[in-house]
Structure formats: structure tokens, C-alpha cells
Scaffold this active site. Structure first.
Site, short mmCIF file in Angstrom:
data_model
loop_
_atom_site.label_atom_id
_atom_site.label_comp_id
_atom_site.label_asym_id
_atom_site.label_seq_id
_atom_site.Cartn_x
_atom_site.Cartn_y
_atom_site.Cartn_z
N ILE A 248 1.02 -1.27 0.13
CA ILE A 248 -0.03 -0.12 0.21
C ILE A 248 1.02 1.13 0.02
O ILE A 248 1.40 1.78 1.02
CB ILE A 248 -0.97 0.14 1.13
CG1 ILE A 248 -1.71 -1.21 1.27
CG2 ILE A 248 -1.76 1.30 1.29
CD1 ILE A 248 -2.76 -1.36 2.47
N PRO A 249 1.05 1.80 -1.11
CA PRO A 249 2.45 2.49 -1.46
C PRO A 249 2.17 4.10 -1.00
O PRO A 249 2.25 4.85 -1.74
CB PRO A 249 2.65 2.52 -2.91
CG PRO A 249 1.35 2.54 -3.30
CD PRO A 249 0.51 1.48 -2.53
N CYS A 250 2.08 4.29 0.52
CA CYS A 250 1.91 5.56 0.81
C CYS A 250 3.03 6.43 0.78
O CYS A 250 3.30 7.73 0.89
CB CYS A 250 1.49 5.90 2.39
SG CYS A 250 2.53 4.65 3.28
N HIS A 251 4.29 5.79 0.29
CA HIS A 251 5.34 6.57 0.20
C HIS A 251 5.26 7.31 -1.15
O HIS A 251 6.00 8.16 -1.48
CB HIS A 251 6.82 5.60 -0.02
CG HIS A 251 6.50 4.61 -1.09
ND1 HIS A 251 5.86 3.48 -1.02
CD2 HIS A 251 7.21 4.65 -2.34
CE1 HIS A 251 6.09 2.71 -2.14
NE2 HIS A 251 6.85 3.39 -2.91
N ARG A 252 4.50 6.95 -2.11
CA ARG A 252 4.32 7.84 -3.15
C ARG A 252 3.44 9.03 -3.21
O ARG A 252 3.41 9.89 -3.99
CB ARG A 252 3.64 7.09 -4.41
CG ARG A 252 4.54 5.96 -4.94
CD ARG A 252 3.88 4.84 -5.83
NE ARG A 252 4.44 3.57 -5.83
CZ ARG A 252 4.22 2.17 -5.95
NH1 ARG A 252 2.85 2.17 -6.34
NH2 ARG A 252 4.70 1.17 -6.05
#
Length: 292
Positions: A248-252
Site C-alpha cells: 500500500i504505497p503511501c511513500h508515493r
């Protein structure tokens, strides 16, 4: 079968993270390779080789990804181009690998019971961003956290969210799972996630999963994609509640200003994730050009 590449990447991450921290702190001064190398106590040759091997791009190229100008261009691209594709139900075709992520949510009863009747396996294993703790059930991965504390504290944080579940330690299966998530060679497959959150949080996470690797997106754009354009603050809270890193790519997600913003597992690791994905995307485009 787990490969030695992840072990090496995990060992190298500490040095890479120190270089990223120095580059980030001195980005306006545009530090040279020699200056970065001196700051992390490596020779320029060793740093160049280590950094390029880990990220697929040089420290100088990575520095370009840290500029606000680059971030703003990427954010504009996401709104003007990628959002059109997303609204049309189309992929941009630039996925870095074919691992598809499907989600299932816990029922309200399962959440209230603290996971009673659920067996959770968990283990520690190397990733390109240092060791990680991953946990899974028969229904899918339910937790993925990069190690930012000692192992007992990491396990305590996991168990606090599942107080009534039965837990089993399995580091070998953890290695196999992380090898699928971070493959040396892109591979087709499907990975299932078991999500624990409110309906709104799950809607935000599902919108986030559809953001292409190597792409930056603003909080406002993510709110629009989650069909809640006026809920940017709530979107930020949903990201803060995420316990499944990378998948779940919250880093993006970054700020409209181009600022990197916060990250549960550290802002330097967030920058490392973005640079790593950008490096893979760059190599993918180059390979596609060569084939053409």
C-alpha cells in the site's frame, strides 16, 4: 526461492540511507560525489558502485529526484495524464512488474474480536530497505513494516493490533514472501492483502494501490481518486493508519509544494523508496527503447 540479492541490498541500505540523508540535507548546495562520499566515510568509487548497484542510478541522478522542481513536474504529470488513465479504468502500461495486488477487508466482527480465531504467521527477513517484519494469514498479507526498532518492539506493535489471534513465527516463509514482493527479476503473480480499517481508509488504500510505481501523487489528487476531493486531511489520516508498507504505497504521496512529507518508517526511507522505484522505471524505459 529467496535470493542472495535481498541480503546484500539489506546490508547496503544503511550506507545508502546515510548518503540519502546527507544529499537531502544539502540538496540546495548540489553536493559532489566526493562530498557525499566523505560524509558517509566511503571512497567516491565505493559509494558510486554501492549506490548504483542498490538504486540502479547514480547519487547525482538521485539528487535530481530530490528537487522540488522535479517533484512538481511529476505531480503535474500525475494530474494531467495519469488521472485520465485512472478515470478511464486504464493502466499507463508502465508497471514495473506484473505482481497484482488484491484486497480483502476484515469484517467488523473480526476487528472487534481482536482477531479471535485467526492464525497469523510472521517473520523477519531482508528487503532492499533493511530488514522487515511481515505477517500473513490464510487470506493474505496483513502487516509489513520496515525495521525501525528492535525485534521485540516490532513484534509487540504487531501483536497489539491482533491481541486475540494465534501467532506463529516463520522467518523462512517471510524470506520467500519478501522475495516475491521485491524480486530480482520482475515476475507475474497475484498477492492478496487482508486490510484492517474503516470503509474510508480502505477506499483510500485501494486508490493508492492503483498508483503506478515510480509515480508521485499529491494528497489532493489521491483524495480525488478516492472520490473524496474535499477530504485531504482525512486522506492523510488514512495514510498514517496504514500498516502495510510498500504494497500500500503511501511513500508515493507527497505535498502539493513538492515537499516529501512524513512517513511512518522514516523520511529517508521514503526518499529511498522513491529513488529506487525511479531507478527501476528509468532502466525499464531504457530497455524498452533498446528493444524498439
Amino acid at each position: 526461492m529467496p535470493t542472495p540479492e535481498l541480503d546484500e541490498q539489506s546490508r547496503n541500505f544503511a550506507a545508502v540511507a546515510r548518503a540519502i540523508e546527507y544529499i537531502r540535507a544539502n540538496a540546495r548546495a548540489q553536493p559532489t560525489l566526493e562530498e557525499v562520499a566523505a560524509a558517509v566515510h566511503l571512497s567516491p568509487f565505493h559509494l558510486q558502485r554501492l549506490f548504483s548497484s542498490w538504486a540502479g542510478i547514480s547519487p547525482k541522478r538521485f539528487l535530481q529526484y530530490l528537487t522540488k522542481e522535479h517533484a512538481r513536474r511529476e505531480l503535474a504529470k500525475a494530474r494531467d495524464v495519469l488521472s485520465v488513465a485512472a478515470d478511464s479504468g486504464l493502466s499507463s502500461g508502465s508497471r514495473l512488474h506484473d505482481l497484482m495486488v488484491h484486497c480483502e477487508a476484515l469484517s467488523p466482527g473480526e476487528i472487534r474480536s481482536g482477531g479471535l480465531g485467526i492464525e497469523i504467521s510472521c517473520g523477519f527477513a531482508p528487503s532492499p530497505f533493511g530488514d522487515a517484519l511481515i505477517a500473513w494469514t490464510a487470506r493474505g498479507v496483513c502487516h509489513l513494516a520496515f525495521c525501525s526498532m528492535a525485534e521485540p518492539a516490532m513484534l509487540a506493535e504487531l501483536l497489539a493490533r491482533w491481541p486475540a489471534a494465534t501467532t506463529v513465527r516463520d522467518d523462512e516463509q517471510a524470506r520467500r514472501l519478501l522475495a516475491r514482493i521485491f524480486p530480482a527479476t520482475p515476475a507475474r503473480g497475484t498477492l492478496h492483502l487482508l486490510l484492517r480499517g474503516t470503509n474510508f481508509q480502505i477506499k483510500v488504500w485501494e486508490a493508492l494501490i492503483r498508483v503506478e510505481p515510480g509515480t508521485l501523487i499529491s494528497y489532493g489528487e489521491l483524495a480525488r481518486r478516492a472520490a473524496a476531493p474535499n477530504a485531504q486531511r482525512a486522506v492523510g489520516s488514512a495514510l498514517a493508519a496504514n500498516r502495510i508498507a510498500y504494497l500500500i504505497p503511501c511513500h508515493r504521496v507527497i505535498r502539493e509544494s513538492g515537499e516529501i512529507g512524513s512517513y511512518r518508517w522514516g523520511s529517508s526511507r521514503k526518499l529511498a523508496l522513491l529513488g529506487w522505484e525511479a531507478g527501476i522505471a528509468e532502466r525499464t524505459r531504457a530497455a524498452a527503447g533498446d528493444e524498439a
